[in-house]
Motif scaffolding. Structure first.
Motif, short mmCIF file in Angstrom:
data_model
loop_
_atom_site.label_atom_id
_atom_site.label_comp_id
_atom_site.label_asym_id
_atom_site.label_seq_id
_atom_site.Cartn_x
_atom_site.Cartn_y
_atom_site.Cartn_z
N GLY A 42 0.85 -1.18 0.00
CA GLY A 42 0.00 0.00 0.00
C GLY A 42 0.89 1.24 0.00
N THR A 43 0.52 2.25 0.78
CA THR A 43 1.34 3.44 0.85
C THR A 43 1.94 3.57 2.25
N ALA A 44 3.10 4.20 2.30
CA ALA A 44 3.74 4.43 3.60
C ALA A 44 4.63 5.66 3.50
N ALA A 46 8.25 7.55 4.65
CA ALA A 46 9.60 7.04 4.80
C ALA A 46 9.86 6.57 6.24
N SER A 47 9.34 7.31 7.22
CA SER A 47 9.62 6.92 8.61
C SER A 47 8.88 5.64 9.00
N ASP A 48 7.63 5.47 8.49
CA ASP A 48 6.90 4.21 8.70
C ASP A 48 7.70 3.04 8.17
N LEU A 49 8.15 3.23 6.92
CA LEU A 49 8.83 2.17 6.21
C LEU A 49 10.16 1.83 6.88
N SER A 50 10.85 2.88 7.32
CA SER A 50 12.13 2.70 8.01
C SER A 50 11.94 1.83 9.24
N GLU A 51 10.84 2.08 9.96
CA GLU A 51 10.54 1.31 11.16
C GLU A 51 10.19 -0.14 10.82
N ARG A 52 9.31 -0.29 9.81
CA ARG A 52 8.86 -1.62 9.42
C ARG A 52 10.00 -2.50 8.94
N ALA A 53 10.90 -1.90 8.14
CA ALA A 53 11.96 -2.71 7.53
C ALA A 53 13.19 -2.77 8.43
N GLY A 54 13.22 -1.97 9.50
CA GLY A 54 14.38 -1.95 10.38
C GLY A 54 15.61 -1.37 9.69
N VAL A 55 15.39 -0.36 8.85
CA VAL A 55 16.48 0.31 8.14
C VAL A 55 16.56 1.74 8.65
N THR A 74 6.24 5.44 -6.77
CA THR A 74 5.71 6.79 -6.97
C THR A 74 5.59 7.47 -5.62
N THR A 75 5.64 8.77 -5.65
CA THR A 75 5.53 9.57 -4.44
C THR A 75 4.33 10.48 -4.57
N ARG A 76 3.64 10.64 -3.49
CA ARG A 76 2.63 11.68 -3.45
C ARG A 76 2.90 12.53 -2.24
N THR A 77 2.82 13.84 -2.43
CA THR A 77 3.10 14.73 -1.32
C THR A 77 1.80 15.30 -0.79
N GLU A 78 1.59 15.11 0.48
CA GLU A 78 0.41 15.64 1.12
C GLU A 78 0.76 17.04 1.61
N ILE A 79 0.09 18.03 1.03
CA ILE A 79 0.39 19.41 1.39
C ILE A 79 -0.49 19.80 2.58
N ARG A 80 0.14 20.19 3.64
CA ARG A 80 -0.64 20.61 4.81
C ARG A 80 -0.57 22.11 4.98
N ARG A 81 -1.60 22.63 5.61
CA ARG A 81 -1.67 24.07 5.83
C ARG A 81 -0.51 24.59 6.68
N ASP A 82 -0.06 23.78 7.63
CA ASP A 82 1.01 24.26 8.52
C ASP A 82 2.39 24.19 7.86
N HIS A 88 4.27 10.28 0.67
CA HIS A 88 3.82 8.90 0.78
C HIS A 88 4.35 8.13 -0.41
N TYR A 89 4.89 6.96 -0.15
CA TYR A 89 5.49 6.16 -1.21
C TYR A 89 4.61 4.96 -1.52
N ARG A 90 4.67 4.54 -2.77
CA ARG A 90 3.91 3.37 -3.19
C ARG A 90 4.68 2.65 -4.29
N VAL A 91 4.68 1.32 -4.24
CA VAL A 91 5.34 0.54 -5.29
C VAL A 91 4.55 0.71 -6.59
N ASP A 92 5.25 0.96 -7.68
CA ASP A 92 4.57 1.25 -8.94
C ASP A 92 4.98 0.31 -10.07
N PHE A 93 5.22 -0.94 -9.74
CA PHE A 93 5.48 -1.90 -10.83
C PHE A 93 4.98 -3.28 -10.46
#
Lengths: 132, 91
Positions: A42-44, A46-55, A74-82, A88-93
């Protein structure tokens, strides 16, 4: 999924882009890259993924860049008001094929997963907006 | 021309301008990326826009029956939106 995510799909297009052979081989040759793909369901972020993969996080960023260079992510950037933006990263192949072309040179092609109609509409529209 | 006709002609002109603009940008995006989906998107908007123009012209220039004009316009709107939906699924 936050609505704003859908608005920033610029990085996910164009999908007709063929990555450089060397970039794909570099990414697939890298055990850490393969490990990250394994843990990226799914999507994650970088910090989520780092934790999950232990990297370590800095390594995760570097490897994600490498995978993105090869257009396997692919990357999608969530733009926040602050002003605190999250990527968010997602496998695209689904499949990567290496073949000989008619000049006996190596060529690489990447098969992509089908995307939902809502995402396609967002990315189509972001392409149209680039023309204004 | 009655007031209603004047208003209608003005609205159709604006529709034509705005629809034409969207079609134009979508077409340019298609030329740049060569993505079929964008081509279909441009075509869909072109059909809807053209439908508005054609119906207006049929009514004003050829004095066609309002019912016929409505059917033509609705058919082209349906076809245009059909193509736009298709653009979401084409690879």
């Amino acid at each position: 999924m936050p609505r704003c995510e859908l608005l920033d799909m610029a990085n996910a297009w164009p999908r007709t882009d063929t990555p450089a052979l060397q970039d794909v081989l570099d990414a697939l040759d890298d055990p850490v890259c393969r490990d990250l793909v394994k843990h990226l369901e799914g999507t994650a972020t970088a910090s989520d993924l780092s934790e999950r993969a232990g990297v370590p996080l800095s390594t995760t960023y570097r490897k994600l860049d490498r995978l993105e260079e090869a257009s396997l992510l692919t990357t999608r950037t969530e733009i926040r008001r602050d002003g605190h933006h999250t990527s968010h990263y997602r496998v695209d192949f689904e499949r990567v094929a290496v073949a000989l072309d008619e000049h006996r040179e190596f060529e690489v092609s990447v098969e992509r997963p089908p995307r939902g109609a809502d995402e396609r509409l967002a990315s189509l529209w972001s392409e149209v907006r680039k023309e204004t | 021309m009655t007031h209603v006709t004047t208003v209608l002609v003005a609205l159709k002109t604006i529709t034509l301008g705005l629809g034409g603009l969207i079609t134009f940008f979508a077409y340019r995006a298609y030329r740049r990326t060569n993505a079929q989906a964008l081509g279909a998107l441009a075509l869909g908007f072109a059909i809807v826009t053209f439908g508005a123009l054609l119906a207006g012209a049929a009514h004003q220039a050829f004095g066609m029956n309002t019912d016929v004009v409505l059917v033509i316009e609705s058919a082209l709107t349906t076809a245009g939106f059909g193509v736009i939906v298709y653009s979401l699924y084409v690879e």
